[in-house]
Design an enzyme around this catalytic site. Structure first.
Site, mmCIF file in Angstrom:
data_model
loop_
_atom_site.group_PDB
_atom_site.id
_atom_site.type_symbol
_atom_site.label_atom_id
_atom_site.label_comp_id
_atom_site.label_asym_id
_atom_site.label_seq_id
_atom_site.Cartn_x
_atom_site.Cartn_y
_atom_site.Cartn_z
ATOM 1 N N GLY A 213 2.505 2.372 10.894
ATOM 2 C CA GLY A 213 3.456 3.465 10.719
ATOM 3 C C GLY A 213 4.156 3.885 12.004
ATOM 4 O O GLY A 213 4.807 4.927 12.048
ATOM 5 N N GLU B 207 -6.795 4.870 7.975
ATOM 6 C CA GLU B 207 -6.572 6.281 7.612
ATOM 7 C C GLU B 207 -7.795 6.849 6.901
ATOM 8 O O GLU B 207 -8.131 8.020 7.052
ATOM 9 C CB GLU B 207 -5.307 6.392 6.740
ATOM 10 N N GLU C 80 -5.323 -4.858 10.844
ATOM 11 C CA GLU C 80 -4.294 -3.837 11.045
ATOM 12 C C GLU C 80 -4.575 -3.067 12.336
ATOM 13 O O GLU C 80 -5.345 -2.094 12.319
ATOM 14 C CB GLU C 80 -4.296 -2.848 9.877
ATOM 15 N N HIS D 190 -9.437 1.226 5.117
ATOM 16 C CA HIS D 190 -8.168 1.459 5.807
ATOM 17 C C HIS D 190 -8.409 2.442 6.954
ATOM 18 O O HIS D 190 -9.206 3.370 6.822
ATOM 19 C CB HIS D 190 -7.125 2.007 4.832
ATOM 20 N N GLY E 2 2.818 -1.078 4.356
ATOM 21 C CA GLY E 2 2.871 0.342 4.030
ATOM 22 C C GLY E 2 4.306 0.771 3.760
ATOM 23 O O GLY E 2 4.843 0.575 2.667
ATOM 24 N N GLY E 3 4.942 1.350 4.772
ATOM 25 C CA GLY E 3 6.278 1.931 4.610
ATOM 26 C C GLY E 3 7.285 1.023 3.917
ATOM 27 O O GLY E 3 8.012 1.464 3.016
ATOM 28 N N SER F 127 3.427 -1.965 10.568
ATOM 29 C CA SER F 127 4.871 -2.060 10.787
ATOM 30 C C SER F 127 5.423 -3.448 10.503
ATOM 31 O O SER F 127 6.365 -3.898 11.151
ATOM 32 C CB SER F 127 5.234 -1.607 12.211
ATOM 33 N N ASN G 199 0.865 -1.180 0.000
ATOM 34 C CA ASN G 199 0.000 0.000 0.000
ATOM 35 C C ASN G 199 0.904 1.234 0.000
ATOM 36 O O ASN G 199 1.470 1.587 1.030
ATOM 37 C CB ASN G 199 -0.894 -0.041 1.256
ATOM 38 N N TRP G 200 1.032 1.857 -1.171
ATOM 39 C CA TRP G 200 1.959 2.992 -1.280
ATOM 40 C C TRP G 200 1.420 4.252 -0.601
ATOM 41 O O TRP G 200 2.152 5.213 -0.432
ATOM 42 C CB TRP G 200 2.240 3.311 -2.754
ATOM 43 N N LYS G 201 0.131 4.264 -0.278
ATOM 44 C CA LYS G 201 -0.500 5.473 0.285
ATOM 45 C C LYS G 201 -0.233 6.666 -0.644
ATOM 46 O O LYS G 201 -0.202 6.481 -1.860
ATOM 47 C CB LYS G 201 -0.028 5.701 1.727
HETATM 48 P P1 PGA Z 1 2.849 0.378 7.737
HETATM 49 O O1 PGA Z 1 1.374 0.560 7.113
HETATM 50 O O2 PGA Z 1 3.379 -0.921 7.176
HETATM 51 O O3 PGA Z 1 3.617 1.581 7.272
HETATM 52 O O4 PGA Z 1 2.689 0.315 9.219
HETATM 53 C C1 PGA Z 1 0.522 -0.537 6.957
HETATM 54 C C2 PGA Z 1 -0.775 -0.064 6.365
HETATM 55 O O5 PGA Z 1 -1.235 1.028 6.733
HETATM 56 O O6 PGA Z 1 -1.386 -0.762 5.536
#
Ligand code: PGA
Length: 251
Positions: free
Chosen positions: A173, A97, A167, A95, A234-235, A213, A9-11
């Protein structure tokens, strides 16, 4: 059969050129993935990443969201049919967010899930609790409510298209990963809820990803748990080396 999946997930990261360079590097490093690899770039990169992934077995394209209506006067929004025609086969929905910053409700998410399914997109449905709910030991009930309100209206055939991503918000993050024991416990709880709703065979076949994470160092241990079928990353999905290590951690 249950599929193993690693989804990146590149966001809101990567311009067209940055995204193109990252995908080229990922495709060089991952030649024969053990499971499905799903890339979820920003919408501006959807077509170009799709073209790059074309012909690479095991690689799929996802959007990070879609609107809950079919079409209309919703400035700035994109429909499931637009995403599907652009080449995506998955869409991330719910998600944390999106729930937090864009006020997506369970009612909206149930409608988004319906939009996705009716346009042949497989939802990657995210669930997970905030820290205060975990600390109050109410996380199982919290996630159960998210699943009941957002997903469990589906009939069995539609539900079989869904991938679930657990999640915990406190792990996204933050560098604070759930332990493999905490992840396994919640994944098992989720699978039991699916079994109660749709039967043991459907529960056994459902892919449940861990997110929060997850990185090159901890992926193998997390993916080694019996009910963890891969990850939503994510990251660490923004670095080709790390992402390749995570994909290669599928057991
Ligand atoms: P993260 O994000 O790996 O940066 O914690 C995961 C996500 O939000 O899908």
């Amino acid at each position: 059969m249950r599929q193993q999946i690693v989804a990146g997930n590149w966001k809101m990261n990567n311009t067209l050129s940055e995204g193109s360079a990252l995908v080229s590097s990922i495709l060089e490093k991952i030649t024969h993935p053990k499971g499905l690899v799903v890339i979820a770039p920003p919408l501006t990169n959807l077509l170009s990443v799709g073209v790059q992934l074309n012909g690479h077995e095991g690689f799929h394209l996802a959007a990070q969201n879609c609107h809950h209506e079919t079409r209309g006067a919703y400035t700035g929004e994109v429909s499931a049919s637009m995403i599907a025609e652009a080449g995506a086969t998955f869409v991330i929905l719910g998600h944390s967010e999106r729930r937090q910053y864009f006020h997506e409700t369970s009612e909206m998410l149930a409608a988004k899930v319906n939009q996705a399914i009716s346009h042949s997109l497989r939802p990657v449905f995210c669930c997970g609790e905030p820290l205060e709910i975990r600390e109050a030991d109410k996380h199982a009930l919290y996630v159960e409510t998210q699943l009941r309100e957002g997903l469990f209206h589906l009939d069995e055939a539609s539900f079989r298209k869904v991938v679930i991503a657990y999640e915990p918000i406190w792990a996204i993050g933050t560098g604070r990963t759930a332990s493999s024991g905490q992840a396994q416990e919640m994944h098992k709880t989720i699978r039991n809820l699916i079994a109660d709703q749709y039967g043991a065979a459907v529960a056994e076949d459902t892919t449940i990803l861990y997110g929060g994470s997850c990185n090159a160092q901890n992926a193998a241990e997390l993916f080694g748990q019996p009910d963890v079928d891969g990850g939503l990353i994510g990251g660490a999905s923004l670095k080709a080396d790390d992402f390749a290590t995570i994909v290669n951690s599928l057991s």
